[in-house]
Structures are given as C-alpha cells and as structure tokens.
Design a protein around this motif. Structure first.
Motif, PDB file in Angstrom:
ATOM      1  N   ALA A 363       0.848  -1.190   0.000  1.00  0.00           N
ATOM      2  CA  ALA A 363       0.000   0.000   0.000  1.00  0.00           C
ATOM      3  C   ALA A 363       0.879   1.234   0.000  1.00  0.00           C
ATOM      4  O   ALA A 363       1.852   1.326   0.743  1.00  0.00           O
ATOM      5  CB  ALA A 363      -0.908  -0.002   1.228  1.00  0.00           C
ATOM      6  N   GLN A 370      -4.831   6.076  -0.731  1.00  0.00           N
ATOM      7  CA  GLN A 370      -3.912   4.949  -0.615  1.00  0.00           C
ATOM      8  C   GLN A 370      -4.133   3.985  -1.767  1.00  0.00           C
ATOM      9  O   GLN A 370      -5.238   3.477  -1.952  1.00  0.00           O
ATOM     10  CB  GLN A 370      -4.120   4.225   0.724  1.00  0.00           C
ATOM     11  CG  GLN A 370      -3.195   3.035   0.934  1.00  0.00           C
ATOM     12  CD  GLN A 370      -3.180   2.567   2.368  1.00  0.00           C
ATOM     13  OE1 GLN A 370      -2.591   3.213   3.226  1.00  0.00           O
ATOM     14  NE2 GLN A 370      -3.832   1.454   2.643  1.00  0.00           N
ATOM     15  N   LYS A 372      -2.976   0.521  -4.134  1.00  0.00           N
ATOM     16  CA  LYS A 372      -2.429  -0.822  -3.971  1.00  0.00           C
ATOM     17  C   LYS A 372      -1.603  -1.200  -5.194  1.00  0.00           C
ATOM     18  O   LYS A 372      -1.963  -0.879  -6.331  1.00  0.00           O
ATOM     19  CB  LYS A 372      -3.544  -1.851  -3.804  1.00  0.00           C
ATOM     20  CG  LYS A 372      -4.432  -1.647  -2.605  1.00  0.00           C
ATOM     21  CD  LYS A 372      -3.715  -1.795  -1.275  1.00  0.00           C
ATOM     22  CE  LYS A 372      -3.173  -3.167  -1.030  1.00  0.00           C
ATOM     23  NZ  LYS A 372      -2.683  -3.344   0.360  1.00  0.00           N
ATOM     24  N   ASN A 393      -7.388  -0.913   0.943  1.00  0.00           N
ATOM     25  CA  ASN A 393      -6.723  -1.954   1.707  1.00  0.00           C
ATOM     26  C   ASN A 393      -7.058  -3.296   1.092  1.00  0.00           C
ATOM     27  O   ASN A 393      -7.957  -3.406   0.243  1.00  0.00           O
ATOM     28  CB  ASN A 393      -7.167  -1.905   3.172  1.00  0.00           C
ATOM     29  CG  ASN A 393      -6.690  -0.644   3.864  1.00  0.00           C
ATOM     30  OD1 ASN A 393      -5.493  -0.387   3.925  1.00  0.00           O
ATOM     31  ND2 ASN A 393      -7.612   0.158   4.386  1.00  0.00           N
ATOM     32  N   CYS A 407     -10.256  -6.539  -1.787  1.00  0.00           N
ATOM     33  CA  CYS A 407      -9.842  -5.152  -1.598  1.00  0.00           C
ATOM     34  C   CYS A 407     -10.996  -4.370  -0.985  1.00  0.00           C
ATOM     35  O   CYS A 407     -12.169  -4.704  -1.198  1.00  0.00           O
ATOM     36  CB  CYS A 407      -9.441  -4.522  -2.932  1.00  0.00           C
ATOM     37  SG  CYS A 407      -8.080  -5.378  -3.761  1.00  0.00           S
TER      38      CYS A 407
END
Length: 716
Positions: A363, A370, A372, A393, A407
């Motif tokens: 991340a 944020q 990935k 996340n 996710c």
C-alpha cells in the motif's frame, strides 16, 4: 440544515440543572519522587479496583453521570438514527478466508448488534450460519477465528463484554459441536493457527487472566496444544524463562506462525514497537524437546513486516528510508545492508505488505489516498491494482493456495466497498458476496471534504481533514468536533463512520487532525511525536483547533475536542495547556496519567513509545505528557466527559477515573465534568447496541454544552 445557537439559552439550560454535586472524592495525598521532582497525587487510592470503597465510588460516579445525562433531550433520537444509518448500510462483513469451495467470514446483519460466523458455498452462493456467540454464552463476542487447512475445524477466539482477555474454543464443522478443549487466557490480538494436519494449534498464552494482576501481559509463552488433550499438557515453544538466549523482556510476547509452505516456524518477539526481533526454525523442530531458534531480524534492522518464500526473505523497512522501502534477501543468510531493493523509498509512504500465493501486495499512501500495487514474486515486476480513488486496503483469501484477494475502498463520505481481485486477470470487480444492500443518502451532495495543512508551533505543516455541510455560513457559530490520536505510527486514514455521520447530520463540522506521533508522513512523523518530542502531538492538535476558529468554521465556545486511548495524552494536555480553547473535551479510555500507568499491567508495553520511568531523561518527558498532574485548582476547564470501560485491560479504569476526579475537584468554570462508566465495555466492544447507546449519551452531552437547541434540558 440551520441552527441558531444562543449563549443565553446555554446558560439557562445549565442553571436548570443546578449545581453539580459530584460524589465526594477524598483527597489522600501520595507523593512520588521522580529523580528529584516530587509530584503529589491525591487520587492514587482509586487505583485499588478491588477495594469496596473504590467500587462504591465508581458506581456513584456512574449513577451521577446518568442522572445528568438523562435530563438531556433527544438522546434517543441519536441512538435511533445510529441504528437507522447502520440499517441503511445493509449487512456488514469482515474480510473473508477461503478453504476449498467455501468462504468463511463474520457478518453483522443490518438489524443485529453482534457479528456471527458464516460460510458461503462459492459455487451455489448458499450462506450458512455456523456460529452464533449469543447462543454460546452470555455476553460472548467473536474476536477472531482461524480455519484448519481441510475446513474440518474452526478455532474461535471469544471475549466477554468487550474485554480482551479471551478464551479459545474449537468448533467441529462436521458435527457442528464445540469441542471440550478450552485454551485461556489469550490476548485478543495474538496469532493462533492450526498445524497443517489440523491436529494441533499454536498460540500465545498469557500468564494470568486476572485483569487486576501486575503480571497481566507479562511472562507470556508460545504454546502448542494437541486437540483432544488437556491444556495442562500443552508444549512450550518459546518463552523468556525457557529461552534466555532470545533476550526477551518480561513484557514482550512471543508469537508463533508458520511460513506459507509449512517449511518453517516463525517466532516474533512482539511489543508495541512494530520493529520486532524475528527468529525461525525448520517445521520438524516442533518435535524437538527444545527448539533452537535462528535469528533473522534484529530490532535495529528497522523492519516492520516480513514474508518468506523458499529461501527468499521479503521485508518492509524504514532503515535510512523514513517513507519505507521493500527489499529481498536470503533467509538462510540475510544481509539487509546489501539486499536487493524492489521498491525504493519515494514521496508517498509504504504502509504495509501482504502476500498471496505468487504475489506480494503493498500500500502506498500520500496522506489523502492509498493505492495498492502488486509485485510478481517470480519476476519482481510491479503493477498498480486498478481500484477507485480513496483508501484501498486488501487481504488474501487463501495465500497458501491461490492469488485471490479482497480489496476494500473507503473515503470520508463514501461507505466502504469490497472488491474482488486476482492479479492474473488484473480486474477488480465489486464483490457480489460481501457488500450489503445500501440506501445511504448521497453524502457528497450534502457535505464538503477539505484537506488542508496547518502550521504548527514550530513551523511543521500538519494535515487536517475537515468535513462540513455545504453552504455553511462561515461565521464561527457552527459546532465543530475535532479528534486526533498521535501514537505508534498509526495513521488516521479516511473512512466512513456511521456514528460521526449522525454528528454531521446535527450540523456539526468534523475535523481529523493528523498530528505527529502518527504515520501519515512516514516514520519521521511518528518519531517526532514520541518521548521527548511528544509535546508536538498536543501542540499540533491545538494548532489545528485554532485554525478551525481562525477560519470561522467554529469558535471556542462551540469546539468539541476528542481523544481516545493514546489520544488521552493529546486531549488531556490540550485542555490543560489551553483550557480556553475548547467548550467540551471527550476523553475516551485515555492515557491521562502516564506517570502512574507504567504501574499498570500494560504499562511496560508503552515504554518504547513514551519512555521509561526508570530513566531520568525519559522521566522528564513523561512528567510533561502527564495530563493529570497538570490540572490546577481554580482554572476554568471546559465541560469534560471521561469514558472508561470496566473490562478494559489496556487503559485500566482507574486512569481515566483519576482524571475525572481531579477535574471535578479543581475546575472553576461551573461546567460539568462527568465520568461515564460502562460496565458492558472494555477498551472497545463489537456490541453495536452498547456502542450506539454510549455515543448517543456522549454526543448529546457535547451538543448540550455547545448550545445545540435540540439538546438543551428543560428550564424548570
């Protein structure tokens, strides 16, 4: 939504409740000498939670607080609205785990208060309830679960009323019965998992389950339990006493896990520091009388996460890279100084890594969003995961067997959404299995999110997130709620909150101060809010609070300050340094007495973050961050509500209680100081009925004190 806030109305409503006749709290002076600095504490007697006098005092404080709060109108409307917002969000889900053709996950139905454990058949979509904690034992809550490799058994970590001292039980999925095995006491956050044959479980055992014992969270042992036998026969795998060569401290905890291929046993020597020493041994060593642990990672390597594949050791480190880097070295002969760097340090912060079978995911956070990314473990090729903008996340469904990951995308005004992703096809698809049917209003049409940076006392620029109603009049008459944390390098990333959305609906500005001590700007941001630099945490918070006032979002008579847990240092010192700046302070299960908290069971664990009372240099800084000793008689403090959970083993209930007591006996403002004692809660709880009841009371108190017309008691 418009409200008129009249100071005269506020004054009348306070007069209507009359003088605050708190339960008597005798001052019994006790003086501690901190390397020549003597500090008198009048409330150390409250630390004896077994004392009948102390128990009576807590109950009297609780009853008194409710006698005040119960007079505030419309608390029930806040509670009902929180329930309605929960229902609008539909059923909520945890991250899932996959075994064969089954998903395992926890789900809280939109009209229920607790999570239950379910399976879903991937082929047919059929969902099956496999464990309901309410039918098992009164006040039981599922804290976590682990499934064996064959999906024959599930290990359940169960807590009582939000407490974190848990028991582990095993559910046989074939017979649908709970086995007789009981492993206890276990801490809520420690790892446990089955051996590959499903016949045993590895776990970390606490030395005591007595929350008032000084040995709580000390002298813990890594154990292996053979299912079907007495826990008295469990095998010790690692401990301070049994493995002096590990140089473990009494408060550190040994945590065991297996490598994905089951070739190795991994031992982490944990603490509040993310940089844990790590050791390993071949899996076959489980049969040895004593395991010989080979070191892999030292604390000085500044490595926070690792992943092993074959002889490759992948790692996340901030060594000479405060925004972190990802590298790989040999497991059998690790050399971090000459390791291959796969992802070098950049402007954004690498916050975490995790793996699937053939990929490593990381991340990358710029403070607002944020992203990935995936790394092919064979080629080391890097690719961005195609997800919506926001905080993304992820977690692997079964990293030992496949590359499927879940996710999760969230924002301040966008309720979280699960996506399913496989790196082989490169497509992220909104999950059909793990998203409830929502009926939320379009929050983005009602509210504005503004991300700014505020100059702090020393010129540092502190990120501040502000959420406020569209077309709001910037005249300083709007209530505002500002919260902050500032500890352990934990970042306050954008996420939607059912509870705070109800505050927004009351016309309140929400602000999140990303103060130093957190990780929003990397490890240096964390270090700049630790130990000697801890004052930056509350001074950043004060600067952000002043910004809200200067920019006319609110005024000091309308400002609500909040801090939780380690955020107790933040809110406690903010109101003792600037009592004029806030109308209300909400101190939740807060560390407000660090000079005494190191005497609590969890105290030694905080030393890496705040300092050691046995060190003269550290003690000077601990004195500075201790809020309780900064409270002075005759000062006009804001209205304060102090929350504690009687099942709390992280911040022992006496610490918040003492803060409430000294404020009650000292403040000259005439504003209320209440100790909100919850006998159904610990540091937190997953029981939503308890949560919503608690926050409807606390928010109503705050809104009353800032003059919100809907929450003013009748003038009788």
């Amino acid at each position: 939504m418009k409200y008129i806030f009249l100071s005269t109305g506020l004054l009348l409503s306070q007069l209507a409740l009359g003088q605050y006749n708190y339960p008597k709290t005798p001052e019994k002076p006790a003086t501690d000498d901190f390397f020549g600095t003597k500090i008198t504490d009048n409330y150390q007697w409250l630390e004896d939670l077994k004392s009948p006098e102390v128990k009576t005092w807590f109950k009297a404080e609780s009853d008194y607080s409710h006698s005040i709060i119960d007079k505030i109108p419309n608390r029930d409307l806040l509670y009902k609205r929180m329930k309605q917002v929960q229902e609008m969000g539909g059923d909520s889900y945890s991250y899932a785990r996959q075994r064969g053709n089954l998903y395992f996950y926890m789900k809280t139905k939109k009209n229920e208060k607790l999570s239950k454990l379910y399976t879903r058949d991937i082929s047919t979509g059929k969902e099956t309830l496999i464990f309901d904690p309410e039918t098992y034992k009164k006040d039981a809550q599922i804290t976590f679960f682990s499934i064996d490799s064959r999906a024959d058994k599930v290990a359940l970590l169960l807590s009582k009323s939000g407490g974190e001292i848990c028991e582990l039980k095993i559910l046989d999925l074939k017979t649908k019965k709970i086995l007789d095995d009981t492993l206890t006491p276990l801490w809520s956050e420690f790892n446990f998992e089955f051996t590959p044959d499903g016949k045993s479980i590895i776990y970390t055992k606490m030395s005591t389950g007595d929350p008032n014992s000084s040995m709580l969270l000390k002298e813990m042992k890594a154990m292996m339990h053979q299912i079907g036998t007495s826990s008295d026969k469990d095998v010790e795998l690692a401990s301070r006493e049994g493995n002096p060569e590990l140089n473990m401290l009494t408060e550190q905890f040994p945590m065991i896990e297996f490598s994905d291929d089951y070739q190795y046993i991994l031992l982490n020597i944990g603490s509040t520091k993310a940089e844990s020493p790590q050791f390993y041994a071949p899996y076959a060593a489980l049969k040895d009388k004593k395991i010989t642990w080979k070191p892999i990672v030292k604390a000085s390597d500044d490595i926070t996460q690792t992943f092993i594949k074959g002889d490759q050791l992948f790692f996340l480190s901030h060594k000479n890279a405060p925004n972190y880097k990802i590298g790989v070295t040999s497991l059998s002969n690790p050399d971090f100084d000459h390791a291959k760097i796969i992802v070098p340090e950049g402007n954004a912060v690498i916050t975490s890594i995790h793996n699937s079978k053939n990929y490593l995911f990381y991340a990358l956070n710029n403070g607002i969003s944020q992203e990935k990314y995936q790394i092919d473990l064979k080629t080391l090729a890097i690719k961005k995961v195609p997800l919506l903008e926001g905080i993304n996340n992820s977690g692997a469904l079964n990293p030992r067997e496949n590359d499927n990951i879940q996710c999760y995308n969230s924002n301040w005004l966008t309720p979280g959404t699960f996506y399913e992703y496989n790196p082989e096809n490169g497509k992220a698809v909104k999950s059909k299995n793990f998203n409830g049917e929502t009926s939320y209003p379009d929050y983005s049409a009602l509210y504005v999110v503004k991300e700014v940076e505020v100059k702090s006392h020393d010129g540092a620029m502190v990120p501040l997130s502000i959420i406020y109603p569209k077309n709001m009049k910037m005249d300083g008459n709007t209530p505002a709620y500002i919260t902050g944390y500032g500890g352990y390098g934990i970042s306050s990333t954008p996420r939607f909150s059912n509870r705070l959305s109800v505050l927004l609906e009351q016309g309140v500005v929400l602000a999140i101060a990303h103060v130093r001590g957190g990780g929003e700007k990397g490890e240096n941001w964390h270090k700049d809010g630790m130990k000697a630099k801890k004052p930056n945490t509350w001074k950043d918070f004060i600067a952000c609070s002043e910004y809200l006032i200067d920019q006319k979002y609110t005024s000091s008579s309308r400002l609500i300050g909040n801090g939780v847990s380690m955020g107790g240092v933040l809110i406690g010192r903010a109101i003792t340094e600037r009592p004029d700046l806030y109308a209300v302070a909400i101190a939740e299960v807060g560390m407000t007495n660090v000079l005494r908290s190191q005497n609590s069971a969890n105290g030694a664990n905080q030393i890496p973050e705040v300092g050691n009372l046995k060190e003269p240099g550290d003690t000077k800084h601990l004195i500075e961050m201790d809020a309780q000793s900064k409270v002075k008689k005759g000062v006009k403090y804001p209205a304060v509500i102090v929350r504690t959970g009687m099942n709390d083993s992280r911040i022992t209930p006496w610490e918040p209680a003492k803060f409430a007591a000294v404020l009650q006996n000292s403040t000259a403002s005439g504003k209320p100081v209440l100790l909100y004692v919850n006998y159904e809660n610990g540091h937190f709880t997953s029981d939503l009925d308890v949560v919503f009841k608690e926050y409807s009371d606390i928010f109503a108190f705050a809104l009353w004190q800032v003059g919100h017309p809907k929450f003013q008691p009748a003038n009788k």
